[in-house]
Motif scaffolding. Structure first.
Motif, mmCIF file in Angstrom:
data_model
loop_
_atom_site.group_PDB
_atom_site.id
_atom_site.type_symbol
_atom_site.label_atom_id
_atom_site.label_comp_id
_atom_site.label_asym_id
_atom_site.label_seq_id
_atom_site.Cartn_x
_atom_site.Cartn_y
_atom_site.Cartn_z
ATOM 1 N N ARG A 1 0.828 -1.207 0.000
ATOM 2 C CA ARG A 1 0.000 0.000 0.000
ATOM 3 C C ARG A 1 0.866 1.262 0.000
ATOM 4 O O ARG A 1 0.661 2.173 -0.817
ATOM 5 C CB ARG A 1 -0.920 0.011 1.225
ATOM 6 C CG ARG A 1 -2.070 -0.978 1.165
ATOM 7 C CD ARG A 1 -2.883 -0.906 2.438
ATOM 8 N NE ARG A 1 -4.067 -1.775 2.390
ATOM 9 C CZ ARG A 1 -4.939 -1.882 3.382
ATOM 10 N NH1 ARG A 1 -4.760 -1.193 4.500
ATOM 11 N NH2 ARG A 1 -5.993 -2.676 3.266
ATOM 12 N N LEU A 2 1.816 1.318 0.916
ATOM 13 C CA LEU A 2 2.677 2.496 0.987
ATOM 14 C C LEU A 2 3.522 2.626 -0.269
ATOM 15 O O LEU A 2 3.783 3.734 -0.750
ATOM 16 C CB LEU A 2 3.563 2.422 2.227
ATOM 17 C CG LEU A 2 2.835 2.624 3.556
ATOM 18 C CD1 LEU A 2 3.780 2.403 4.728
ATOM 19 C CD2 LEU A 2 2.224 4.017 3.632
ATOM 20 N N GLY A 3 3.936 1.495 -0.828
ATOM 21 C CA GLY A 3 4.707 1.530 -2.066
ATOM 22 C C GLY A 3 3.906 2.138 -3.207
ATOM 23 O O GLY A 3 4.452 2.884 -4.031
ATOM 24 N N SER A 4 2.616 1.826 -3.267
ATOM 25 C CA SER A 4 1.775 2.396 -4.325
ATOM 26 C C SER A 4 1.744 3.919 -4.230
ATOM 27 O O SER A 4 1.767 4.617 -5.247
ATOM 28 C CB SER A 4 0.346 1.846 -4.218
ATOM 29 O OG SER A 4 0.325 0.455 -4.455
ATOM 30 N N LEU A 5 1.696 4.438 -3.020
ATOM 31 C CA LEU A 5 1.682 5.884 -2.826
ATOM 32 C C LEU A 5 3.047 6.497 -3.115
ATOM 33 O O LEU A 5 3.167 7.457 -3.888
ATOM 34 C CB LEU A 5 1.250 6.220 -1.392
ATOM 35 C CG LEU A 5 -0.191 5.882 -1.023
ATOM 36 C CD1 LEU A 5 -0.393 5.924 0.483
ATOM 37 C CD2 LEU A 5 -1.165 6.836 -1.714
ATOM 38 N N LEU A 6 4.082 5.941 -2.511
ATOM 39 C CA LEU A 6 5.414 6.529 -2.630
ATOM 40 C C LEU A 6 5.980 6.401 -4.042
ATOM 41 O O LEU A 6 6.593 7.340 -4.565
ATOM 42 C CB LEU A 6 6.351 5.867 -1.616
ATOM 43 C CG LEU A 6 5.993 6.104 -0.140
ATOM 44 C CD1 LEU A 6 6.879 5.254 0.767
ATOM 45 C CD2 LEU A 6 6.107 7.574 0.234
ATOM 46 N N ASN A 7 5.761 5.273 -4.672
ATOM 47 C CA ASN A 7 6.301 5.062 -6.018
ATOM 48 C C ASN A 7 5.655 5.968 -7.059
ATOM 49 O O ASN A 7 6.254 6.242 -8.109
ATOM 50 C CB ASN A 7 6.134 3.604 -6.436
ATOM 51 C CG ASN A 7 7.005 2.655 -5.625
ATOM 52 O OD1 ASN A 7 8.006 3.061 -5.039
ATOM 53 N ND2 ASN A 7 6.615 1.393 -5.565
ATOM 54 N N HIS A 8 4.431 6.434 -6.762
ATOM 55 C CA HIS A 8 3.730 7.305 -7.710
ATOM 56 C C HIS A 8 3.590 8.724 -7.174
ATOM 57 O O HIS A 8 2.877 9.537 -7.762
ATOM 58 C CB HIS A 8 2.360 6.713 -8.054
ATOM 59 C CG HIS A 8 2.437 5.423 -8.806
ATOM 60 N ND1 HIS A 8 2.494 4.201 -8.169
ATOM 61 C CD2 HIS A 8 2.497 5.155 -10.138
ATOM 62 C CE1 HIS A 8 2.562 3.234 -9.066
ATOM 63 N NE2 HIS A 8 2.572 3.786 -10.268
ATOM 64 N N ASP A 9 4.286 9.008 -6.073
ATOM 65 C CA ASP A 9 4.336 10.364 -5.512
ATOM 66 C C ASP A 9 2.945 10.908 -5.206
ATOM 67 O O ASP A 9 2.636 12.070 -5.476
ATOM 68 C CB ASP A 9 5.063 11.304 -6.482
ATOM 69 C CG ASP A 9 5.845 12.401 -5.766
ATOM 70 O OD1 ASP A 9 6.007 12.293 -4.535
ATOM 71 O OD2 ASP A 9 6.276 13.357 -6.430
ATOM 72 N N ILE A 10 2.096 10.044 -4.619
ATOM 73 C CA ILE A 10 0.715 10.406 -4.288
ATOM 74 C C ILE A 10 0.603 10.663 -2.786
ATOM 75 O O ILE A 10 1.054 9.846 -1.976
ATOM 76 C CB ILE A 10 -0.260 9.292 -4.693
ATOM 77 C CG1 ILE A 10 -0.203 9.046 -6.204
ATOM 78 C CG2 ILE A 10 -1.684 9.630 -4.273
ATOM 79 C CD1 ILE A 10 -1.017 7.836 -6.655
ATOM 80 N N SER A 11 -0.007 11.769 -2.413
ATOM 81 C CA SER A 11 -0.240 12.067 -1.000
ATOM 82 C C SER A 11 -1.487 11.338 -0.503
ATOM 83 O O SER A 11 -2.421 11.096 -1.268
ATOM 84 C CB SER A 11 -0.438 13.567 -0.794
ATOM 85 O OG SER A 11 0.744 14.285 -1.072
#
Length: 248
Positions: free
Chosen positions: A82-92
């Motif tokens: 889950r966190l990877g999906s956010l961090l890898n796509h630079d999503i807050s």
């Protein structure tokens, strides 16, 4: 819009500083500095994050986020993904729990009342999280359950006498069955929340106050949609709501 500006606005609007909560409210995961496209949802599940990536969102706005009190803080397995999906796509990720339940206009309780046509009259419970009010017209408990089912698209669980007349009502969206005794003390005919526990049945039978469990997810779809629409109107952001079905 700058991420920091959006964070300040939401924190002030929802008065996060006055709530004692089970999780951090506000910006939970930091993404890119500029935000134009926002995806809203009830819970920051993997399905919602995948939809945000597909829609090229700059931010995700939810009611149920991460970092709940008492849970394991190790970032492995599903949490890592889950966190990877956010961090890898630079999503807050912005998440507002109790502040979004309680807001007098955009909150889950306010929006449920608006959807059902209930007239709010007061508050109860810790941090005034529960609401009391009246139905537009007194009705039998089983007929109220049918009205709720028609508007929420989910069959509720009615505990208590289905023939009992309901005029005064209390409600608190989500998993608020623990407030049932406080609702009973308010002198209402029925308490509406998202879930029921084993002891809820006995309280309803012994108190004579009906309990209507309308679904945790179903009762909390509307606050984040109202908040997203508010942001779109005020700041011109591109906001979309993604429904991830949840029968609970």
């Amino acid at each position: 819009m700058e991420r920091a500006e959006l964070q300040r606005y939401l924190d002030n609007l929802l008065e996060v500083g006055r709530f004692r909560d089970y999780c951090p409210n506000g910006l939970q995961v930091e993404g890119r500095a500029e935000i134009q496209r926002v995806v809203c949802g009830v819970t920051a599940s993997q399905a919602l994050l995948d939809a945000a990536v597909t829609r090229e969102a700059d931010a995700v706005l939810v009611h149920h986020g991460y970092f709940w009190r008492g849970e394991d803080g190790v970032i492995t397995g599903l949490r890592r993904k889950r966190l990877g999906s956010l961090l890898n796509h630079d999503i807050s990720l912005f998440a507002y729990h109790l502040p979004l339940d309680a807001h007098p206009d955009l909150g889950n309780n306010a929006q449920l009342a608006r959807l059902m046509g209930w007239t709010p009259e007061g508050r109860f419970g810790e941090q005034d999280i529960g609401w009391t009010g009246r139905l537009p017209q007194a009705t039998r408990g089983d007929l109220l359950a049918r009205q709720v089912a028609a508007r929420l698209g989910r069959e509720p669980l009615l505990l208590g006498d289905p023939a009992k007349t309901v005029a005064r009502i209390a409600w608190c969206t989500g998993g608020a069955q623990g407030y049932f005794e406080q609702a009973i003390a308010c002198g209402v005919d029925c308490f509406v929340s998202g879930e029921a526990s084993e002891q809820t049945t006995h309280l309803a039978r012994e108190s004579g106050v009906s309990y209507l469990a309308v679904g945790h997810h179903a009762s909390e779809r509307y606050g984040v949609q109202a908040l997203g629409a508010h942001l779109a109107e005020r700041f011109g952001l591109e906001v979309s709501f993604v429904e991830v079905d949840n029968p609970v």
